[in-house]
Design a protein around this motif. Structure first.
Motif, PDB file in Angstrom:
ATOM      1  N   ARG A   1     -11.404 -43.805  20.081  1.00 50.47           N
ATOM      2  CA  ARG A   1     -12.728 -43.206  19.874  1.00 50.47           C
ATOM      3  C   ARG A   1     -13.744 -43.795  20.857  1.00 50.47           C
ATOM      4  O   ARG A   1     -13.554 -44.889  21.369  1.00 50.47           O
ATOM      5  CB  ARG A   1     -13.194 -43.475  18.436  1.00 50.47           C
TER       6      ARG A   1
ATOM      7  N   SER B   1     -10.418 -50.478   9.131  1.00 52.85           N
ATOM      8  CA  SER B   1      -9.043 -50.888   8.889  1.00 52.85           C
ATOM      9  C   SER B   1      -9.027 -52.372   8.570  1.00 52.85           C
ATOM     10  O   SER B   1      -9.613 -53.170   9.300  1.00 52.85           O
ATOM     11  CB  SER B   1      -8.172 -50.590  10.111  1.00 52.85           C
TER      12      SER B   1
ATOM     13  N   GLU C   1      -6.060 -45.089  16.646  1.00 55.79           N
ATOM     14  CA  GLU C   1      -7.058 -44.037  16.439  1.00 55.79           C
ATOM     15  C   GLU C   1      -8.474 -44.581  16.675  1.00 55.79           C
ATOM     16  O   GLU C   1      -9.309 -43.925  17.299  1.00 55.79           O
ATOM     17  CB  GLU C   1      -6.937 -43.479  15.019  1.00 55.79           C
ATOM     18  N   ILE C   2      -8.736 -45.790  16.196  1.00 57.16           N
ATOM     19  CA  ILE C   2     -10.056 -46.393  16.395  1.00 57.16           C
ATOM     20  C   ILE C   2     -10.269 -46.707  17.877  1.00 57.16           C
ATOM     21  O   ILE C   2     -11.330 -46.425  18.436  1.00 57.16           O
ATOM     22  CB  ILE C   2     -10.228 -47.648  15.518  1.00 57.16           C
TER      23      ILE C   2
ATOM     24  N   GLY D   1     -15.477 -48.018  15.277  1.00 57.41           N
ATOM     25  CA  GLY D   1     -14.874 -48.416  14.020  1.00 57.41           C
ATOM     26  C   GLY D   1     -15.027 -49.903  13.811  1.00 57.41           C
ATOM     27  O   GLY D   1     -15.468 -50.630  14.704  1.00 57.41           O
TER      28      GLY D   1
ATOM     29  N   ARG E   1      -7.532 -44.840   2.974  1.00 55.85           N
ATOM     30  CA  ARG E   1      -6.538 -45.250   3.953  1.00 55.85           C
ATOM     31  C   ARG E   1      -7.214 -46.103   5.018  1.00 55.85           C
ATOM     32  O   ARG E   1      -8.381 -45.900   5.348  1.00 55.85           O
ATOM     33  CB  ARG E   1      -5.863 -44.056   4.614  1.00 55.85           C
ATOM     34  N   ASP E   2      -6.466 -47.072   5.497  1.00 55.90           N
ATOM     35  CA  ASP E   2      -6.911 -47.809   6.665  1.00 55.90           C
ATOM     36  C   ASP E   2      -6.605 -46.919   7.859  1.00 55.90           C
ATOM     37  O   ASP E   2      -5.500 -46.386   8.002  1.00 55.90           O
ATOM     38  CB  ASP E   2      -6.168 -49.138   6.796  1.00 55.90           C
ATOM     39  N   VAL E   3      -7.580 -46.740   8.720  1.00 57.81           N
ATOM     40  CA  VAL E   3      -7.403 -45.904   9.900  1.00 57.81           C
ATOM     41  C   VAL E   3      -6.535 -46.675  10.897  1.00 57.81           C
ATOM     42  O   VAL E   3      -6.770 -47.861  11.143  1.00 57.81           O
ATOM     43  CB  VAL E   3      -8.774 -45.536  10.504  1.00 57.81           C
TER      44      VAL E   3
ATOM     45  N   PRO F   1     -14.587 -45.074  10.743  1.00 57.34           N
ATOM     46  CA  PRO F   1     -13.227 -45.581  10.559  1.00 57.34           C
ATOM     47  C   PRO F   1     -13.204 -47.102  10.358  1.00 57.34           C
ATOM     48  O   PRO F   1     -13.860 -47.837  11.092  1.00 57.34           O
ATOM     49  CB  PRO F   1     -12.514 -45.206  11.853  1.00 57.34           C
TER      50      PRO F   1
END
Length: 173
Positions: free
Chosen positions: A23, A82, A19-20, A53, A13-15, A80
């Motif tokens: 962090r 994406s 969410e990135i 990420g 999955r692409d984060v 992570p």
């Protein structure tokens, strides 16, 4: 002679961008990195240097291409990532999250080694041949240039990410 056996099959999955951005650590955003091996090396550098990420714009290689996974030495499975992220909405979200957007430019930027990045920055790096797309410049808070002797005009994108990520302000961050 030494085949690797299949251990598991998993859905990747692409984060999500949010969410990135939530962090700790800088975010690396790449444009147009087409060589999966180079992309994997960037992810590996990102993990080694504490990035939150790595994101890729449309036209960037697949983070999970076998050569990217191999070049990342497994980092792509731990940090992570994406892909196919549109930069304009990402930049707005990054700025709303309090992150400065710093772009690597070939010339006329701040000396990257005299102008440290903060832990809450976004490092935007383009492909070796084309650099950052013209539309990305309007979102940059800072432009950073790695000093080079002529006639060298650019570096491999993974090398540039490593040098910029380990600039004095982020060393050990």
């Amino acid at each position: 002679k030494t085949p690797q056996h299949l251990l598991a099959v998993a859905r990747r999955r692409d984060v999500p961008v949010a969410e990135i951005l939530g962090r700790d650590g800088p975010v690396v955003f790449v444009f147009g990195i087409q060589d999966p091996g180079n992309l994997g090396a960037i992810v590996r550098v990102g993990e080694a240097a504490g990035a939150a990420g790595v994101l890729g714009a449309p036209g960037t290689a697949d983070f999970f291409h076998p050569r990217a996974v191999r070049a990342s030495a497994g980092s792509v499975l731990r940090i992570p990532v994406s892909g196919r992220v549109s930069f304009e909405p990402f930049a707005a979200d990054a700025k709303a999250a309090g992150r400065a957007i710093c772009g690597a430019v070939a010339a006329d930027g701040e000396n990257a080694f005299e102008a440290p990045l903060s832990k809450a920055s976004v490092l935007a790096v383009g492909a070796e041949g084309t650099g950052l797309p013209a539309g990305a410049y309007r979102y940059l808070d800072r432009r950073l240039t790695i000093p080079m002797r002529a006639p060298v005009e650019s570096l491999n994108a993974a090398v540039a990410v490593a040098l910029l990520r380990y600039s004095p302000g982020l060393r050990g961050a």
